[in-house]
Design a protein around this motif. Structure first.
Motif, PDB file in Angstrom:
ATOM      1  N   ALA A 193      27.240 -60.715  69.216  1.00  0.00           N
ATOM      2  CA  ALA A 193      26.607 -61.624  70.169  1.00  0.00           C
ATOM      3  C   ALA A 193      25.090 -61.464  70.135  1.00  0.00           C
ATOM      4  O   ALA A 193      24.351 -62.453  70.208  1.00  0.00           O
ATOM      5  N   TYR A 194      24.628 -60.212  70.002  1.00  0.00           N
ATOM      6  CA  TYR A 194      23.190 -59.954  69.892  1.00  0.00           C
ATOM      7  C   TYR A 194      22.635 -60.546  68.589  1.00  0.00           C
ATOM      8  O   TYR A 194      21.608 -61.233  68.590  1.00  0.00           O
ATOM      9  N   ALA A 195      23.306 -60.257  67.493  1.00  0.00           N
ATOM     10  CA  ALA A 195      22.814 -60.686  66.175  1.00  0.00           C
ATOM     11  C   ALA A 195      22.765 -62.205  66.054  1.00  0.00           C
ATOM     12  O   ALA A 195      21.893 -62.754  65.376  1.00  0.00           O
ATOM     13  N   SER A 196      23.695 -62.886  66.713  1.00  0.00           N
ATOM     14  CA  SER A 196      23.758 -64.351  66.624  1.00  0.00           C
ATOM     15  C   SER A 196      22.894 -65.033  67.674  1.00  0.00           C
ATOM     16  O   SER A 196      22.753 -66.255  67.658  1.00  0.00           O
ATOM     17  N   GLY A 197      22.332 -64.256  68.587  1.00  0.00           N
ATOM     18  CA  GLY A 197      21.482 -64.832  69.621  1.00  0.00           C
ATOM     19  C   GLY A 197      22.221 -65.405  70.807  1.00  0.00           C
ATOM     20  O   GLY A 197      21.616 -66.011  71.687  1.00  0.00           O
ATOM     21  N   ILE A 198      23.535 -65.211  70.855  1.00  0.00           N
ATOM     22  CA  ILE A 198      24.309 -65.717  71.990  1.00  0.00           C
ATOM     23  C   ILE A 198      23.955 -64.941  73.253  1.00  0.00           C
ATOM     24  O   ILE A 198      23.874 -65.495  74.340  1.00  0.00           O
ATOM     25  N   ILE A 199      23.778 -63.641  73.104  1.00  0.00           N
ATOM     26  CA  ILE A 199      23.381 -62.784  74.223  1.00  0.00           C
ATOM     27  C   ILE A 199      22.072 -62.100  73.850  1.00  0.00           C
ATOM     28  O   ILE A 199      21.942 -61.551  72.754  1.00  0.00           O
ATOM     29  N   LYS A 200      21.135 -62.114  74.766  1.00  0.00           N
ATOM     30  CA  LYS A 200      19.828 -61.513  74.498  1.00  0.00           C
ATOM     31  C   LYS A 200      19.590 -60.242  75.305  1.00  0.00           C
ATOM     32  O   LYS A 200      18.568 -59.581  75.147  1.00  0.00           O
ATOM     33  N   GLY A 201      20.487 -59.888  76.172  1.00  0.00           N
ATOM     34  CA  GLY A 201      20.311 -58.670  76.948  1.00  0.00           C
ATOM     35  C   GLY A 201      19.437 -58.884  78.163  1.00  0.00           C
ATOM     36  O   GLY A 201      18.977 -59.993  78.454  1.00  0.00           O
ATOM     37  N   LEU A 202      19.166 -57.808  78.871  1.00  0.00           N
ATOM     38  CA  LEU A 202      18.372 -57.860  80.083  1.00  0.00           C
ATOM     39  C   LEU A 202      16.892 -57.658  79.767  1.00  0.00           C
ATOM     40  O   LEU A 202      16.542 -57.132  78.706  1.00  0.00           O
ATOM     41  N   PRO A 203      16.006 -58.024  80.686  1.00  0.00           N
ATOM     42  CA  PRO A 203      14.568 -57.882  80.427  1.00  0.00           C
ATOM     43  C   PRO A 203      14.120 -56.465  80.094  1.00  0.00           C
ATOM     44  O   PRO A 203      13.121 -56.282  79.387  1.00  0.00           O
ATOM     45  N   ASP A 204      14.848 -55.463  80.600  1.00  0.00           N
ATOM     46  CA  ASP A 204      14.446 -54.078  80.333  1.00  0.00           C
ATOM     47  C   ASP A 204      15.040 -53.515  79.045  1.00  0.00           C
ATOM     48  O   ASP A 204      14.915 -52.330  78.759  1.00  0.00           O
ATOM     49  N   GLY A 205      15.700 -54.372  78.260  1.00  0.00           N
ATOM     50  CA  GLY A 205      16.244 -53.923  76.982  1.00  0.00           C
ATOM     51  C   GLY A 205      17.659 -53.387  77.038  1.00  0.00           C
ATOM     52  O   GLY A 205      18.233 -53.035  76.011  1.00  0.00           O
TER      53      GLY A 205
END
Length: 203
Positions: free
Chosen positions: A169-181
Motif C-alpha cells: 500500500a505504501y509502495a503503490s501510494g494507496i496509503i501515505k501514513g501519518l504526518p509524523d511518519g
C-alpha cells in the motif's frame, strides 16, 4: 371596459412569458455547498465529495459525514465491494447472518478480500484497524505485492500477516501514513482515511 381588461390580460401574459424565458435562458445559479454538513475545510473534503458523487459513500440521516469518526469492518467491506463492483456469494459467518452488511461481507469473502477472526466469527461491528484496512484494499485493488519492507517509522509494530500489504500500500501510494511518519497499524481508521484509501485504490 372589456377592451381595457383584455389589454390588461395580454400585458400580464406577456410579462409572465418574459419572466419564464428569463428563467430558462438565465437560470439562477445553484448555491454551492459541501455534500455533507461537517466536512467544509476538512483535509479530505475533496475526496469525500468525489466518493459521495460516485455513490460509493453516504452520510448520516442528519446530513453529516463525521469524517473523523471511526469505521467498522462491515462498513469498510461494504465500501470496498461498492467501489470495485465485486459480485458473487460467499461465506456467511455466524455473527453476520443477521447483520445489515451480510451480503457485502459474503461478497468480499467470496472474492478473497476479507477473512474472519475464525471460521465462524467476522466481527462486523469491530472498528477496523489501519493494518486490516491495508490488507483489504490491497486485495480489492489487486495490487502486485511489494518486495520491500514497510518504510514507516513503526514498521516493527505491524502484525506479521499485514506487513506485505502495508508495504504494498505504501509502495503503490494507496496509503501515505501519518504526518509524523508512523503508520499506527493497530490504530483505528477514520471515515475520512477510509475514503482516501479506497480512492487511492481506485486510482
Amino acid at each position: 371596459m372589456s377592451g381595457m381588461m383584455n389589454r390588461y390580460r395580454k400585458c400580464s401574459y406577456l410579462i409572465l412569458l418574459a419572466f419564464i424565458l428569463t428563467m430558462v435562458l438565465y437560470p439562477i445559479p445553484a448555491y454551492s455547498q459541501s455534500t455533507f454538513s461537517d466536512i467544509e475545510g476538512h483535509w479530505a473534503q475533496g475526496t469525500i465529495e468525489k466518493m459521495a458523487e460516485a455513490g460509493i459513500i453516504s452520510g448520516n440521516p442528519d446530513g453529516s459525514f463525521k469524517p473523523d469518526g471511526q469505521i467498522t469492518r462491515a462498513e469498510f467491506a461494504t465500501l470496498v465491494v461498492k467501489a470495485f463492483g465485486y459480485t458473487g456469494s460467499g461465506k456467511v459467518f455466524n455473527d453476520t447472518a443477521q447483520h445489515w452488511a451480510k451480503d457485502y461481507i459474503a461478497i468480499a469473502s467470496a472474492n478473497g478480500i476479507v477473512n474472519g477472526y475464525s471460521d465462524t466469527q467476522f466481527g462486523p461491528d469491530d472498528q477496523i484497524t489501519r493494518e486490516q484496512m491495508a490488507v483489504m484494499i490491497v486485495k480489492a485493488a489487486q495490487v502486485q505485492a511489494a518486495d520491500a519492507a514497510p518504510t514507516c517509522k513503526d514498521a516493527a509494530a505491524i502484525s506479521s500477516w499485514a506487513r506485505t500489504a502495508v508495504a504494498t500500500a505504501y509502495a503503490s501510494g494507496i496509503i501515505k501514513g501519518l504526518p509524523d511518519g508512523r503508520f499506527d497499524p493497530q490504530g483505528y481508521a477514520t471515515r475520512a482515511q477510509a475514503a482516501i484509501v479506497i480512492h487511492g485504490g481506485l486510482n
